[in-house]
Motif scaffolding. Sequence first.
Motif, PDB file in Angstrom:
ATOM      1  N   ALA A   1      39.319  52.447  44.202  1.00 24.36           N
ATOM      2  CA  ALA A   1      39.876  51.215  44.492  1.00 24.36           C
ATOM      3  C   ALA A   1      38.973  49.978  44.927  1.00 24.36           C
ATOM      4  N   GLY A   2      39.293  48.890  45.028  1.00 24.54           N
ATOM      5  CA  GLY A   2      38.500  47.890  45.531  1.00 24.54           C
ATOM      6  C   GLY A   2      39.235  46.662  45.852  1.00 24.54           C
ATOM      7  N   ILE A   3      38.258  45.615  46.345  1.00 22.70           N
ATOM      8  CA  ILE A   3      38.677  44.440  46.732  1.00 22.70           C
ATOM      9  C   ILE A   3      37.664  43.458  46.406  1.00 22.70           C
ATOM     10  N   ALA A   4      37.741  42.267  45.907  1.00 21.96           N
ATOM     11  CA  ALA A   4      36.774  41.439  45.543  1.00 21.96           C
ATOM     12  C   ALA A   4      37.096  39.985  45.409  1.00 21.96           C
ATOM     13  N   SER A   5      36.053  38.954  45.707  1.00 17.23           N
ATOM     14  CA  SER A   5      36.383  37.593  46.220  1.00 17.23           C
ATOM     15  C   SER A   5      35.380  36.933  45.267  1.00 17.23           C
ATOM     16  N   PRO A   6      35.665  35.905  44.539  1.00 14.35           N
ATOM     17  CA  PRO A   6      34.819  35.076  43.566  1.00 14.35           C
ATOM     18  C   PRO A   6      33.710  34.322  44.600  1.00 14.35           C
ATOM     19  N   ILE A   7      32.583  33.890  43.866  1.00 13.32           N
ATOM     20  CA  ILE A   7      31.587  33.031  44.255  1.00 13.32           C
ATOM     21  C   ILE A   7      31.504  31.959  43.209  1.00 13.32           C
ATOM     22  N   PHE A   8      31.496  30.675  43.963  1.00  9.95           N
ATOM     23  CA  PHE A   8      31.583  29.449  42.961  1.00  9.95           C
ATOM     24  C   PHE A   8      30.274  28.793  43.051  1.00  9.95           C
ATOM     25  N   GLY A   9      29.850  27.775  42.034  1.00 10.46           N
ATOM     26  CA  GLY A   9      28.801  27.142  42.103  1.00 10.46           C
ATOM     27  C   GLY A   9      29.377  25.771  42.558  1.00 10.46           C
ATOM     28  N   VAL A  10      28.185  24.829  42.633  1.00 14.00           N
ATOM     29  CA  VAL A  10      28.709  23.490  43.084  1.00 14.00           C
ATOM     30  C   VAL A  10      29.405  22.739  42.508  1.00 14.00           C
ATOM     31  N   ASN A  11      29.923  22.921  41.198  1.00 10.69           N
ATOM     32  CA  ASN A  11      30.707  22.203  40.402  1.00 10.69           C
ATOM     33  C   ASN A  11      32.077  22.973  40.141  1.00 10.69           C
TER      34      ASN A  11
ATOM     35  N   PRO B   1      36.698  55.464  47.443  1.00  8.14           N
ATOM     36  CA  PRO B   1      37.620  56.216  46.933  1.00  8.14           C
ATOM     37  C   PRO B   1      39.023  55.755  47.097  1.00  8.14           C
ATOM     38  N   SER B   2      40.079  55.882  46.355  1.00  4.91           N
ATOM     39  CA  SER B   2      41.386  55.480  46.554  1.00  4.91           C
ATOM     40  C   SER B   2      42.155  55.933  47.725  1.00  4.91           C
ATOM     41  N   ASN B   3      41.736  57.124  48.321  1.00  7.42           N
ATOM     42  CA  ASN B   3      42.462  57.588  49.396  1.00  7.42           C
ATOM     43  C   ASN B   3      42.178  56.947  50.708  1.00  7.42           C
ATOM     44  N   ARG B   4      40.833  56.155  50.804  1.00  4.73           N
ATOM     45  CA  ARG B   4      40.270  55.534  51.797  1.00  4.73           C
ATOM     46  C   ARG B   4      41.043  54.105  51.654  1.00  4.73           C
ATOM     47  N   TYR B   5      41.376  53.645  50.547  1.00  7.84           N
ATOM     48  CA  TYR B   5      42.038  52.199  50.221  1.00  7.84           C
ATOM     49  C   TYR B   5      43.376  52.063  51.345  1.00  7.84           C
ATOM     50  N   GLN B   6      44.136  53.200  51.638  1.00  6.76           N
ATOM     51  CA  GLN B   6      45.379  53.295  52.319  1.00  6.76           C
ATOM     52  C   GLN B   6      44.997  52.612  53.713  1.00  6.76           C
ATOM     53  N   ARG B   7      43.750  52.817  54.168  1.00 10.29           N
ATOM     54  CA  ARG B   7      43.364  52.253  55.430  1.00 10.29           C
ATOM     55  C   ARG B   7      43.368  50.668  55.478  1.00 10.29           C
ATOM     56  N   HIS B   8      43.124  50.147  54.070  1.00 11.91           N
ATOM     57  CA  HIS B   8      43.083  48.711  54.029  1.00 11.91           C
ATOM     58  C   HIS B   8      44.217  47.931  53.440  1.00 11.91           C
ATOM     59  N   LEU B   9      45.202  48.365  53.530  1.00  7.14           N
ATOM     60  CA  LEU B   9      46.582  47.854  53.034  1.00  7.14           C
ATOM     61  C   LEU B   9      47.017  46.401  53.518  1.00  7.14           C
ATOM     62  N   GLU B  10      46.331  46.262  54.966  1.00  8.95           N
ATOM     63  CA  GLU B  10      46.572  44.986  55.322  1.00  8.95           C
ATOM     64  C   GLU B  10      45.523  44.152  54.889  1.00  8.95           C
ATOM     65  N   ASP B  11      45.625  42.965  55.145  1.00 10.21           N
ATOM     66  CA  ASP B  11      44.746  41.811  54.618  1.00 10.21           C
ATOM     67  C   ASP B  11      43.379  41.661  55.357  1.00 10.21           C
ATOM     68  N   ASP B  12      43.009  42.708  56.399  1.00 14.84           N
ATOM     69  CA  ASP B  12      41.891  42.456  57.280  1.00 14.84           C
ATOM     70  C   ASP B  12      40.662  42.638  56.309  1.00 14.84           C
ATOM     71  N   LEU B  13      40.594  43.550  55.545  1.00 12.60           N
ATOM     72  CA  LEU B  13      39.249  43.711  54.622  1.00 12.60           C
ATOM     73  C   LEU B  13      39.184  42.475  53.476  1.00 12.60           C
ATOM     74  N   ALA B  14      40.414  42.440  52.886  1.00 14.23           N
ATOM     75  CA  ALA B  14      40.449  41.408  51.897  1.00 14.23           C
ATOM     76  C   ALA B  14      40.089  39.840  52.570  1.00 14.23           C
ATOM     77  N   ILE B  15      40.411  39.814  53.707  1.00 17.53           N
ATOM     78  CA  ILE B  15      40.229  38.388  54.286  1.00 17.53           C
ATOM     79  C   ILE B  15      38.562  38.485  54.459  1.00 17.53           C
ATOM     80  N   ALA B  16      38.118  39.440  55.067  1.00 14.80           N
ATOM     81  CA  ALA B  16      36.656  39.543  55.189  1.00 14.80           C
ATOM     82  C   ALA B  16      35.923  39.285  53.956  1.00 14.80           C
ATOM     83  N   THR B  17      36.666  39.999  52.811  1.00 14.98           N
ATOM     84  CA  THR B  17      35.712  39.857  51.773  1.00 14.98           C
ATOM     85  C   THR B  17      35.777  38.284  51.222  1.00 14.98           C
ATOM     86  N   ARG B  18      36.930  37.794  51.255  1.00 16.30           N
ATOM     87  CA  ARG B  18      37.231  36.474  50.842  1.00 16.30           C
ATOM     88  C   ARG B  18      36.289  35.483  51.407  1.00 16.30           C
TER      89      ARG B  18
END
Length: 255
Positions: free
Chosen positions: A201-211, A223-240
């Motif tokens: 499982a994973g979470i990812a956020s884009p990186i943009f250039g100046v334009n 591993p997908s079993n640890r993904y269950q710990r991050h179903l809230e948006d905490d890690l997603a927001i940190a990645t973003r």
Amino acid sequence: MSDAPSGSAGRLIHLLKLIATGPHVFSLGALAERAQLPASTVHRLLKELLVAGFVERGTGQLYRPGRELHRMASQLVARFDLVRSARPFLDDLVAKWRETAVLCAYSPVSRNAVIADTAATPHPLRFTVEVGGEISLAWGALGRAILAFLPPGEIEVVIREAKIGPLSGKPRSPRPQIEADLDQIRQQNYARYYDPENDIAGIASPIFGVNGEVLGCIGVTMPSNRYQRHLEDDLAIATREAGQEVSKLAAIAYS
């Protein structure tokens, strides 16, 4: 020699890429073989590169990358080093969330992503993520975090060429489902991936250039079993937020 590009400009660029990624010294014959071009054609193009300073004569009949090529490469790296800029954010994600953090750089030529850097989780149960590995854009959080922000024409090509998932071995999702997923990624500015069959499982956020062009992405994989710990948006927001901060550094470097 069918794989070699046609036209003088295309062949010249082709040679420059081979010179930049090849051995420090090379012969005309060796370069012609790698380029899949006639030696006479490579000899003519090397003359142009010699005049421009992109290639220099070595000992005997050998050539080497020229100082002008090194100078230009150094200038680009000095302006913005994606790996160096993102490294503190990779380390911070691992320290706070204890999952492997990954930086990917987008390659417009090959229309895929390359793993540029990683920071490993302290967990003994983890995936081996190797620098230099290629990531398909049609699957996974890392790939789709980039795909969602490409121009429509490039998205179309990627989807059309996507056939079988590299991990699952299954056909890609129907086009309406992919388009809906990409719309959601654009709205949230991050992508999620969950595949319990392959335990990833994973979470990812884009990186943009100046334009506003997408340079790559930053994310976490687990591993997908640890993904269950991050179903809230905490890690997603940190990645973003990590992606946004690296994007700011890119904008400053190129402004």
